[in-house]
Design a protein around this motif. Structure first.
Motif, PDB file in Angstrom:
ATOM      1  N   ALA A 239       0.836  -1.212   0.000  1.00 28.64           N
ATOM      2  CA  ALA A 239       0.000   0.000   0.000  1.00 28.64           C
ATOM      3  C   ALA A 239       0.866   1.256   0.000  1.00 28.64           C
ATOM      4  N   MET A 240       1.962   1.240   0.767  1.00 31.05           N
ATOM      5  CA  MET A 240       2.841   2.416   0.786  1.00 31.05           C
ATOM      6  C   MET A 240       3.579   2.571  -0.543  1.00 31.05           C
ATOM      7  N   GLU A 241       4.044   1.452  -1.126  1.00 28.76           N
ATOM      8  CA  GLU A 241       4.685   1.511  -2.443  1.00 28.76           C
ATOM      9  C   GLU A 241       3.721   2.081  -3.482  1.00 28.76           C
ATOM     10  N   GLN A 242       2.494   1.585  -3.453  1.00 28.82           N
ATOM     11  CA  GLN A 242       1.475   2.032  -4.412  1.00 28.82           C
ATOM     12  C   GLN A 242       1.182   3.523  -4.244  1.00 28.82           C
ATOM     13  N   THR A 243       1.082   3.981  -3.009  1.00 29.65           N
ATOM     14  CA  THR A 243       0.833   5.404  -2.745  1.00 29.65           C
ATOM     15  C   THR A 243       1.957   6.256  -3.313  1.00 29.65           C
ATOM     16  N   LEU A 244       3.195   5.876  -3.044  1.00 31.70           N
ATOM     17  CA  LEU A 244       4.337   6.639  -3.547  1.00 31.70           C
ATOM     18  C   LEU A 244       4.404   6.602  -5.074  1.00 31.70           C
ATOM     19  N   ASN A 245       4.208   5.416  -5.667  1.00 34.32           N
ATOM     20  CA  ASN A 245       4.264   5.289  -7.121  1.00 34.32           C
ATOM     21  C   ASN A 245       3.145   6.066  -7.809  1.00 34.32           C
ATOM     22  N   SER A 246       1.966   6.140  -7.164  1.00 33.68           N
ATOM     23  CA  SER A 246       0.863   6.902  -7.752  1.00 33.68           C
ATOM     24  C   SER A 246       1.149   8.401  -7.772  1.00 33.68           C
TER      25      SER A 246
ATOM     26  N   ASP B  82       4.144   9.546  -8.556  1.00 30.01           N
ATOM     27  CA  ASP B  82       5.355   9.600  -9.379  1.00 30.01           C
ATOM     28  C   ASP B  82       6.645   9.598  -8.560  1.00 30.01           C
ATOM     29  N   ILE B  83       6.616   8.881  -7.437  1.00 27.84           N
ATOM     30  CA  ILE B  83       7.820   8.711  -6.615  1.00 27.84           C
ATOM     31  C   ILE B  83       8.208   7.243  -6.697  1.00 27.84           C
ATOM     32  N   GLU B  84       9.340   6.997  -7.358  1.00 23.02           N
ATOM     33  CA  GLU B  84       9.816   5.631  -7.542  1.00 23.02           C
ATOM     34  C   GLU B  84      10.391   5.125  -6.222  1.00 23.02           C
ATOM     35  N   ALA B  85       9.731   4.143  -5.610  1.00 24.01           N
ATOM     36  CA  ALA B  85      10.179   3.599  -4.322  1.00 24.01           C
ATOM     37  C   ALA B  85       9.786   2.135  -4.216  1.00 24.01           C
ATOM     38  N   LYS B  86      10.654   1.363  -3.584  1.00 22.84           N
ATOM     39  CA  LYS B  86      10.398  -0.068  -3.419  1.00 22.84           C
ATOM     40  C   LYS B  86      10.866  -0.495  -2.032  1.00 22.84           C
ATOM     41  N   VAL B  87      10.044  -1.267  -1.337  1.00 30.84           N
ATOM     42  CA  VAL B  87      10.416  -1.801  -0.023  1.00 30.84           C
ATOM     43  C   VAL B  87      11.440  -2.915  -0.247  1.00 30.84           C
ATOM     44  N   VAL B  88      12.617  -2.767   0.366  1.00 28.07           N
ATOM     45  CA  VAL B  88      13.680  -3.766   0.208  1.00 28.07           C
ATOM     46  C   VAL B  88      13.995  -4.494   1.521  1.00 28.07           C
ATOM     47  N   GLU B  89      13.444  -3.988   2.618  1.00 27.49           N
ATOM     48  CA  GLU B  89      13.734  -4.596   3.919  1.00 27.49           C
ATOM     49  C   GLU B  89      12.647  -4.179   4.903  1.00 27.49           C
ATOM     50  N   VAL B  90      12.263  -5.096   5.774  1.00 29.12           N
ATOM     51  CA  VAL B  90      11.307  -4.791   6.838  1.00 29.12           C
ATOM     52  C   VAL B  90      11.933  -5.253   8.146  1.00 29.12           C
ATOM     53  N   ASN B  91      12.034  -4.331   9.119  1.00 29.33           N
ATOM     54  CA  ASN B  91      12.594  -4.642  10.430  1.00 29.33           C
ATOM     55  C   ASN B  91      11.468  -4.705  11.444  1.00 29.33           C
ATOM     56  N   LEU B  92      11.363  -5.833  12.117  1.00 37.86           N
ATOM     57  CA  LEU B  92      10.274  -6.081  13.056  1.00 37.86           C
ATOM     58  C   LEU B  92      10.724  -5.817  14.482  1.00 37.86           C
ATOM     59  N   GLY B  93      10.345  -4.696  15.032  1.00 37.62           N
ATOM     60  CA  GLY B  93      10.670  -4.354  16.409  1.00 37.62           C
ATOM     61  C   GLY B  93       9.489  -4.640  17.317  1.00 37.62           C
ATOM     62  N   PRO B  94       9.686  -4.557  18.626  1.00 36.64           N
ATOM     63  CA  PRO B  94       8.593  -4.857  19.558  1.00 36.64           C
ATOM     64  C   PRO B  94       7.488  -3.807  19.574  1.00 36.64           C
ATOM     65  N   SER B  95       7.803  -2.557  19.261  1.00 37.72           N
ATOM     66  CA  SER B  95       6.761  -1.521  19.308  1.00 37.72           C
ATOM     67  C   SER B  95       6.518  -0.853  17.967  1.00 37.72           C
ATOM     68  N   ILE B  96       7.481  -0.931  17.055  1.00 37.19           N
ATOM     69  CA  ILE B  96       7.271  -0.387  15.716  1.00 37.19           C
ATOM     70  C   ILE B  96       7.805  -1.353  14.669  1.00 37.19           C
ATOM     71  N   THR B  97       7.319  -1.185  13.446  1.00 38.09           N
ATOM     72  CA  THR B  97       7.827  -1.924  12.304  1.00 38.09           C
ATOM     73  C   THR B  97       8.413  -0.906  11.343  1.00 38.09           C
TER      74      THR B  97
ATOM     75  N   TYR C  45       9.838  -0.026   7.670  1.00 38.86           N
ATOM     76  CA  TYR C  45       9.869  -0.393   6.259  1.00 38.86           C
ATOM     77  C   TYR C  45      10.977   0.430   5.611  1.00 38.86           C
ATOM     78  N   CYS C  46      11.938  -0.255   4.992  1.00 41.17           N
ATOM     79  CA  CYS C  46      13.076   0.420   4.373  1.00 41.17           C
ATOM     80  C   CYS C  46      12.858   0.478   2.865  1.00 41.17           C
ATOM     81  N   PHE C  47      12.867   1.692   2.335  1.00 41.52           N
ATOM     82  CA  PHE C  47      12.606   1.918   0.922  1.00 41.52           C
ATOM     83  C   PHE C  47      13.876   2.299   0.190  1.00 41.52           C
ATOM     84  N   GLU C  48      14.013   1.732  -1.001  1.00 43.24           N
ATOM     85  CA  GLU C  48      15.035   2.162  -1.941  1.00 43.24           C
ATOM     86  C   GLU C  48      14.314   3.102  -2.898  1.00 43.24           C
ATOM     87  N   ILE C  49      14.837   4.295  -3.076  1.00 41.14           N
ATOM     88  CA  ILE C  49      14.146   5.267  -3.919  1.00 41.14           C
ATOM     89  C   ILE C  49      14.929   5.516  -5.199  1.00 41.14           C
TER      90      ILE C  49
END
Length: 191
Positions: A36-43, A45-60, A62-66
């Motif tokens: 959903a975040m990739e789609q929002t950015l791409n819509s 005209d911001i080229e971005a792709k999630v390349v890594e997700v870090n799972l923490g105890p209180s937050i998650t 999402y690491c984007f390559e732009i």
């Protein structure tokens, strides 16, 4: 004449502490949120792709390559749109642009429910075992779920604050317990 009796200190076993059966964090559907975040950015005209997700105890995180032509300010100005796309439980997100030392942009979303981390998890970690200092104390887990360990011997002082019920006493008890599990009475004394 009294004989001098010597005692050999035995460190308490970690088995005294609760197993790793901690409450898992509810992060929602990580793939759906990333898409959903990739789609929002791409819509927009911001080229971005999630390349890594870090799972923490209180937050998650999402690491984007732009894309090369994307300016950081384009992403940071879209905080509310990204919070909406990610269905952030608080309606807020944190954008770390760029992630220090990396060629990525991080978007941190609060988990729907926070994961609880027990003391045994941190004391049994490789990071804690590799720490030589007897004054090493557990601070918790970072955004990537890695143990955070501090050395109180290198701190001039410590101030622990928070609202009622936020865990100040639990934190102090964890500090004291970690000292007892790592140091003998001859090595560390509490005043």
């Amino acid at each position: 004449m009294d004989e001098m009796v010597t005692y050999i200190w035995q460190y308490p076993p970690l088995a005294l502490l609760e197993e790793d059966s901690y409450l898992k964090a509810d992060r929602g559907d990580v793939r759906t949120i990333a898409g959903a975040m990739e789609q929002t950015l791409n819509s927009l005209d911001i080229e971005a792709k999630v390349v890594e997700v870090n799972l923490g105890p209180s937050i998650t995180q999402y690491c984007f390559e732009i894309g090369l032509k994307v300016r950081i300010s384009q992403i940071t100005s879209l905080e509310k749109e990204l919070a909406l796309a990610a269905q952030s439980p608080t309606g807020k997100i944190k954008i770390e642009a760029p992630i220090p030392g990396r060629n990525l942009v991080g978007i941190e979303i609060p988990n729907k429910s926070v994961g609880m981390v027990n003391l045994r998890t941190i004391l049994a970690s490789d990071d804690m075992r590799k720490t030589k200092s007897k004054l090493a104390i557990p601070m918790g887990l970072d955004v990537s779920g890695n143990p955070v360990i501090a050395n109180i011997g290198k701190m001039p002082h410590a101030l622990i604050t928070g609202t009622t019920g936020s865990g100040k006493s639990v934190m102090l008890n964890s500090f004291i317990s970690s000292l007892l599990f790592r140091a003998s009475p001859e090595e560390v004394k509490l005043i």
